[in-house]
Design a protein around this motif. Structure first.
Motif, mmCIF file in Angstrom:
data_model
loop_
_atom_site.group_PDB
_atom_site.id
_atom_site.type_symbol
_atom_site.label_atom_id
_atom_site.label_comp_id
_atom_site.label_asym_id
_atom_site.label_seq_id
_atom_site.Cartn_x
_atom_site.Cartn_y
_atom_site.Cartn_z
ATOM 1 N N LEU A 1 52.871 40.136 39.563
ATOM 2 C CA LEU A 1 53.300 39.062 38.677
ATOM 3 C C LEU A 1 54.691 39.385 38.144
ATOM 4 C CD1 LEU A 1 52.621 36.403 37.251
ATOM 5 C CD2 LEU A 1 51.518 37.748 35.446
ATOM 6 N N VAL B 1 54.602 36.336 31.325
ATOM 7 C CA VAL B 1 53.780 37.214 32.164
ATOM 8 C C VAL B 1 53.124 38.313 31.336
ATOM 9 C CG1 VAL B 1 55.109 36.675 34.237
ATOM 10 C CG2 VAL B 1 55.686 38.735 32.925
ATOM 11 N N LEU B 2 53.797 38.788 30.289
ATOM 12 C CA LEU B 2 53.157 39.763 29.406
ATOM 13 C C LEU B 2 51.936 39.153 28.730
ATOM 14 C CD1 LEU B 2 56.271 41.439 27.752
ATOM 15 C CD2 LEU B 2 54.483 42.656 29.009
ATOM 16 N N ALA C 1 49.181 38.939 31.178
ATOM 17 C CA ALA C 1 48.619 40.259 31.484
ATOM 18 C C ALA C 1 47.709 40.763 30.382
ATOM 19 C CB ALA C 1 49.755 41.255 31.722
ATOM 20 N N PRO D 1 44.106 41.217 32.799
ATOM 21 C CA PRO D 1 44.706 42.376 33.478
ATOM 22 C C PRO D 1 44.103 42.652 34.847
ATOM 23 C CG PRO D 1 43.307 43.074 31.649
ATOM 24 C CD PRO D 1 43.472 41.588 31.524
ATOM 25 N N ARG E 1 43.503 40.617 37.107
ATOM 26 C CA ARG E 1 44.094 39.738 38.121
ATOM 27 C C ARG E 1 45.496 40.188 38.532
ATOM 28 N NH1 ARG E 1 39.995 37.119 40.454
ATOM 29 N NH2 ARG E 1 38.746 35.927 38.959
ATOM 30 N N ILE E 2 45.982 41.287 37.958
ATOM 31 C CA ILE E 2 47.360 41.710 38.180
ATOM 32 C C ILE E 2 47.392 43.147 38.675
ATOM 33 C CG2 ILE E 2 49.624 42.013 37.093
ATOM 34 C CD1 ILE E 2 48.592 39.971 34.937
ATOM 35 N N ARG F 1 50.466 44.661 39.670
ATOM 36 C CA ARG F 1 51.700 45.211 39.110
ATOM 37 C C ARG F 1 52.427 44.093 38.377
ATOM 38 N NH1 ARG F 1 56.784 48.673 41.611
ATOM 39 N NH2 ARG F 1 55.192 50.267 41.797
ATOM 40 N N LEU F 2 52.942 44.409 37.198
ATOM 41 C CA LEU F 2 53.702 43.466 36.384
ATOM 42 C C LEU F 2 55.174 43.852 36.456
ATOM 43 C CD1 LEU F 2 53.082 41.092 34.370
ATOM 44 C CD2 LEU F 2 53.261 42.796 32.550
ATOM 45 N N VAL G 1 49.981 46.034 26.639
ATOM 46 C CA VAL G 1 49.610 45.703 28.011
ATOM 47 C C VAL G 1 49.070 46.944 28.721
ATOM 48 C CG1 VAL G 1 51.848 46.144 29.151
ATOM 49 C CG2 VAL G 1 50.360 44.315 29.975
ATOM 50 N N VAL H 1 48.407 46.861 32.203
ATOM 51 C CA VAL H 1 48.768 46.760 33.615
ATOM 52 C C VAL H 1 50.010 47.632 33.880
ATOM 53 C CG1 VAL H 1 49.582 45.163 35.400
ATOM 54 C CG2 VAL H 1 47.848 44.431 33.750
ATOM 55 N N THR I 1 53.555 48.453 34.647
ATOM 56 C CA THR I 1 54.635 47.498 34.389
ATOM 57 C C THR I 1 55.997 48.101 34.718
ATOM 58 O OG1 THR I 1 53.350 46.446 32.635
ATOM 59 C CG2 THR I 1 55.733 46.058 32.629
#
Length: 250
Positions: free
Chosen positions: A96, A106-107, A110, A114, A116-117, A119-120, A187, A189, A191
């Motif tokens: 994402l 996107v943050l 996320a 989380p 579904r992601i 890498r952010l 977050v 994920v 990032t």
């Protein structure tokens, strides 16, 4: 430039978001979320580089790009509702990517989904806590415009015209008020933060402060780029998205 496909119209709460698909159907998906006033066009140089590695979904949020305009400007949290809905529909973890105001969207997504992601990626994150005023952001935007390539300015201002000054200005308070630093700290994920080395909007001290708040993450600076690095330096940005290492932070 890739051929522009006919977009999918994705409806949520009576509002319409557009999704443009590029590349193959299989592979790890990339989802690209634009900044304030922007849309599809300034992603088009990055798209074919990413599409060599998987499907690319470029979003135009309600009121931006070619997407229909809702009755009022939407807050960051409401824009994130649409991104979350798209991620749920894709059904497998994505990379994402957000740029400028899109980093806030996107943050926020996320924080909610989380799982579904994979890498952010936040390119040119906003808004620096020390510069949360419309006047300062206007000055930084002017500095950026004077440093961007003509092609980048054309791509951005074409979408600014589609958006219109009224919607741009009505969206601005939500962008200025969103607590990007708190979201970055919360977050979970992995990032990656990306900034053009000369970006006057996402300045180095701000980017480093955000990077220090990440649980697992990294910061990449693109030499010779300013705020719209994804347009002016698409291969360098794609390389960072695909392979920049993300490490646990103390």
């Amino acid at each position: 430039m890739p051929r522009r496909p006919d977009p999918d119209r994705l409806e949520l709460a009576g509002r319409t978001m557009l999704r443009h698909r590029f590349g193959p159907r299989d592979g790890r998906p990339f989802v690209l979320i634009h900044g304030i006033g922007c849309g599809l066009d300034y992603w088009l140089r990055l798209v074919p580089v990413l599409a060599a590695h998987g499907p690319v979904h470029v979003v135009e949020l309600p009121g931006f790009g070619r997407a229909p305009k809702p009755a009022r400007a939407l807050a960051i949290e409401e824009l994130a509702d649409h991104v979350v809905d798209l991620l749920e529909s894709i059904g497998r973890p994505v990379v994402l990517v957000g740029q400028s105001m899109g980093t806030q969207v996107v943050l926020e997504a996320a924080l909610r989904v989380p799982d579904r992601i994979d890498r952010l990626v936040a390119i040119g994150a906003v808004t620096d806590d020390a510069e949360r005023t419309a006047a300062l952001q206007g000055l930084r935007l002017l500095q950026d415009v004077l440093s961007e390539t003509p092609g980048a300015n054309v791509a951005v201002f074409r979408d600014y015209l589609r958006c219109g000054p009224r919607r741009y200005l009505a969206t601005l308070p939500s962008m200025l008020g969103y607590d990007t630093e708190a979201a970055t700290a919360a977050v979970t994920v992995p990032t990656l933060l990306v900034r053009g080395a000369g970006d006057p909007i996402c300045r180095r001290p701000w980017a480093r402060r955000l990077a220090a708040r990440l649980g697992v993450g990294g910061l990449v600076e693109i030499p010779g780029a300013v705020h719209n690095a994804q347009h002016t330096h698409p291969r360098a940005v794609a390389s960072a998205i695909l392979s920049a290492p993300l490490e646990p932070r103390p």
